[in-house]
Design an enzyme around this catalytic site. Structure first.
Site, PDB file in Angstrom:
ATOM      1  N   LYS A 177       0.599  -1.126   0.045  1.00 58.82           N
ATOM      2  CA  LYS A 177      -0.045  -0.052  -0.120  1.00 58.82           C
ATOM      3  C   LYS A 177       0.952   1.399  -0.154  1.00 58.82           C
ATOM      4  O   LYS A 177       1.617   1.496   0.959  1.00 58.82           O
ATOM      5  CB  LYS A 177      -0.882  -0.116   1.201  1.00 58.82           C
ATOM      6  CG  LYS A 177      -2.012   0.960   1.054  1.00 58.82           C
ATOM      7  CD  LYS A 177      -1.682   2.615   1.588  1.00 58.82           C
ATOM      8  CE  LYS A 177      -2.767   3.579   1.348  1.00 58.82           C
ATOM      9  NZ  LYS A 177      -2.032   4.707   1.760  1.00 58.82           N
ATOM     10  N   GLU A 252       9.043   1.437  11.458  1.00 56.42           N
ATOM     11  CA  GLU A 252      10.306   2.518  11.255  1.00 56.42           C
ATOM     12  C   GLU A 252       9.794   3.669  11.097  1.00 56.42           C
ATOM     13  O   GLU A 252       8.879   4.188   9.925  1.00 56.42           O
ATOM     14  CB  GLU A 252      10.905   1.764   9.924  1.00 56.42           C
ATOM     15  CG  GLU A 252      12.285   2.342  10.042  1.00 56.42           C
ATOM     16  CD  GLU A 252      12.457   3.869   9.088  1.00 56.42           C
ATOM     17  OE1 GLU A 252      12.683   4.820   9.811  1.00 56.42           O
ATOM     18  OE2 GLU A 252      12.499   3.928   7.989  1.00 56.42           O
ATOM     19  N   CYS A 286      13.709  10.354   7.334  1.00 57.14           N
ATOM     20  CA  CYS A 286      13.450   9.691   8.557  1.00 57.14           C
ATOM     21  C   CYS A 286      14.714   9.948   9.641  1.00 57.14           C
ATOM     22  O   CYS A 286      14.683   9.998  10.616  1.00 57.14           O
ATOM     23  CB  CYS A 286      13.019   8.278   8.602  1.00 57.14           C
ATOM     24  SG  CYS A 286      11.375   7.847   8.083  1.00 57.14           S
ATOM     25  N   GLU A 384       9.999  16.317  15.242  1.00 57.36           N
ATOM     26  CA  GLU A 384      10.446  16.127  13.808  1.00 57.36           C
ATOM     27  C   GLU A 384       9.648  17.171  13.090  1.00 57.36           C
ATOM     28  O   GLU A 384       8.319  17.064  12.932  1.00 57.36           O
ATOM     29  CB  GLU A 384      10.199  14.773  13.475  1.00 57.36           C
ATOM     30  CG  GLU A 384      10.675  14.502  12.068  1.00 57.36           C
ATOM     31  CD  GLU A 384      10.357  12.942  11.764  1.00 57.36           C
ATOM     32  OE1 GLU A 384      10.961  12.362  10.951  1.00 57.36           O
ATOM     33  OE2 GLU A 384       9.245  12.420  12.119  1.00 57.36           O
TER      34      GLU A 384
END
Length: 492
Positions: A177, A252, A286, A384
């Site tokens: 997906k 993750e 990331c 973040e």
């Protein structure tokens, strides 16, 4: 302008959504629609997962042994290598990443398939040295079943490869997906999987949105594992959804990765590493090294040099080789970056560079931005951004740097810049992150695992254990005695 139309692959057939609904994908460089994808709902997801389950249980797939699966993966790697430019151009168009970066990523991508292909027939069981002389026991590793892989928009091909390759090597089937913002290259990858000879239905792809398509996939009762890369907020929904089917999870997630620059570092090299860590990929990574901890004795000199270097970054069309920073991948992400910058200003952070949109006619471009922060607890030091925004703070001692580096909810990556070999090992040991780069940054290998601590997720991808993460261990007991079983009411 006509839009490029894509279909999903379900049970080996290229198809639209049952509802007939579609959605448009926008080109980040122009903010204009360029492609159209099926908007899958629960019925489409159910169709894909049930088909994947049937294929998993079929003799066609189960009769392909581990060595043969490895050969299929190697063939897929070969096909990726033959289509580097096509895949690189498509990914750059889809998510706005620089063509020089997507080309480099796709060029290395076959290595993940080759490396994992070699692991496919190295998954071994064990004979257990029991304390019961009349018994024998051994273990075997078996595939899980249907795997759901949920992929973000920032590096779709790479983040798919490190899930797809080990899942297939272990003998699973998989439903992909992709993000609704970057679906095109995953569809092309599935086409290459078919050309490689992987049986139809072993790899499927459904396109759509997280709350509908993603939620239906992660909660489906036939899904045995969900491999997710993305933000922590979305991961919480995935965790809740997976509770419905007790699926295994690998997560993750994001990071707020520190880069620690000591006074004895090669400062020119550290400058390049800092730029690579936060401004490459427009900060949409990331592992972005967005917390800069600089030893006070070199703080002013280093920061001035960083501001000068970052001010010369060439922002432009990601399709051009000379561009050094492209756009944000989505209008929503651009808005997120702007909100972080405004929050930092309100909190009193000192703006040294940038802080506003880049002056281009079209697209979602933002300037390289650098803030000096007063405390490690500042909002910009802790949260973040996922954009080209660096938060900088000085430190005096190694102990202080370690305390600040570890004072975070995240623990995905870190950079350490020093010529002192003993210090390098000490800091690498003591920083609470899953990836530590010393005197370099943002390096990957098919042989090296990735994954985080704390809110950066759990589980590891890539590396020698990657295939094992897609297996179940089974213990088999054999009674070696010819004597009748003893007392049935006592556990042996």
């Amino acid at each position: 302008m006509s839009l490029q139309e894509f279909n999903m692959s379900i049970a080996g057939e290229w198809t639209g959504a049952n509802s007939g609904k579609v959605f448009e994908s926008l080109d980040p460089a122009t903010a204009s629609p360029w492609a159209q994808f099926p908007d899958a709902d629960e019925s489409d997801v159910n169709r894909a997962v049930e088909a994947a389950d049937r294929v998993f249980k079929s003799s066609e797939w189960r009769s392909i042994n581990a060595t043969a699966r490895g050969k299929l993966l190697r063939k897929l790697g070969d096909l990726v290598a033959q289509n580097i430019e096509t895949l690189a151009q498509l990914e750059s168009r889809d998510n706005g990443k620089l063509i020089r970066e997507t080309r480099a990523q796709v060029n290395y991508l076959p290595e993940f398939f080759y490396y994992t292909a070699g692991l496919a027939d190295k998954v071994e069981g064990e004979t257990l040295p029991l304390d019961k002389t009349d018994m024998m026991a051994y273990t075997i590793r078996e595939p899980l079943g249907v795997v759901a892989a949920i992929i973000p928009w920032n590096s779709p091909l790479y983040l798919t490869a490190i899930k797809l390759a080990p899942a297939l090597a272990a003998g699973n089937t998989i439903v992909l997906k992709p993000s609704e913002h970057a679906s095109a290259t995953l569809i092309e990858l599935v086409k290459l999987a078919e050309l490689a000879g992987i049986p139809k239905g072993v790899v499927s792809v459904v396109t759509g949105f997280g709350p509908s398509t993603g939620a239906a996939l992660s909660s489906h009762p036939l899904v045995r594992k969900v491999a997710f890369t993305g933000g922590a907020a979305t991961a919480k929904h995935v965790i809740r959804s997976s509770a419905e089917n007790f699926a295994k999870l690998s997560l993750e997630l994001g990071g707020k990765s520190p880069q620690i620059v000591f006074e004895d570092a090669d400062l020119d090299s550290a400058l390049n590493g800092i730029v690579a860590g936060i401004f490459a990929a427009s900060g949409q990574s990331c592992v972005a090294g967005s917390r800069l901890l600089i030893q006070r004795s070199v703080y002013n000199k280093f920061l001035d040099a960083l501001v000068e270097k970052a001010s010369k970054i060439k922002i432009g069309d990601p399709a051009l080789d000379e561009s050094e920073m492209g756009p944000m991948a989505t209008a929503q992400q651009l808005a997120v970056v702007e909100s972080f910058v405004e929050q930092a200003k309100k909190q009193g952070a000192k703006l040294r560079l940038g802080g506003e949109r880049a002056d281009l006619e079209k697209g979602w471009y933002y300037q390289p931005t650098i803030f000096e922060c007063a405390a490690n607890s500042d909002y910009l030091m802790q949260e973040e951004v996922f954009g080209p925004v660096a938060a900088v703070i000085p430190f005096d001692t190694e102990e202080e740097a370690l305390a600040m580096a570890n004072d975070s909810n995240y623990g995905l990556a870190a950079g350490v810049w020093t010529r002192d070999i003993a210090r390098a090992h000490r800091v690498a040991r003591d920083v609470h992150s899953g990836i530590i780069w010393v005197n370099t940054y943002r390096v990957v290998s098919a042989m090296a695992s990735i994954g985080g601590y704390k809110h950066s997720g759990y589980g590891r991808e890539s590396g020698i254990d990657s295939v094992l993460a897609y297996t179940e261990r089974k213990t088999v007991w054999i009674n070696l005695s010819s004597d009748p079983m003893s007392d049935p009411f006592v556990m042996r």
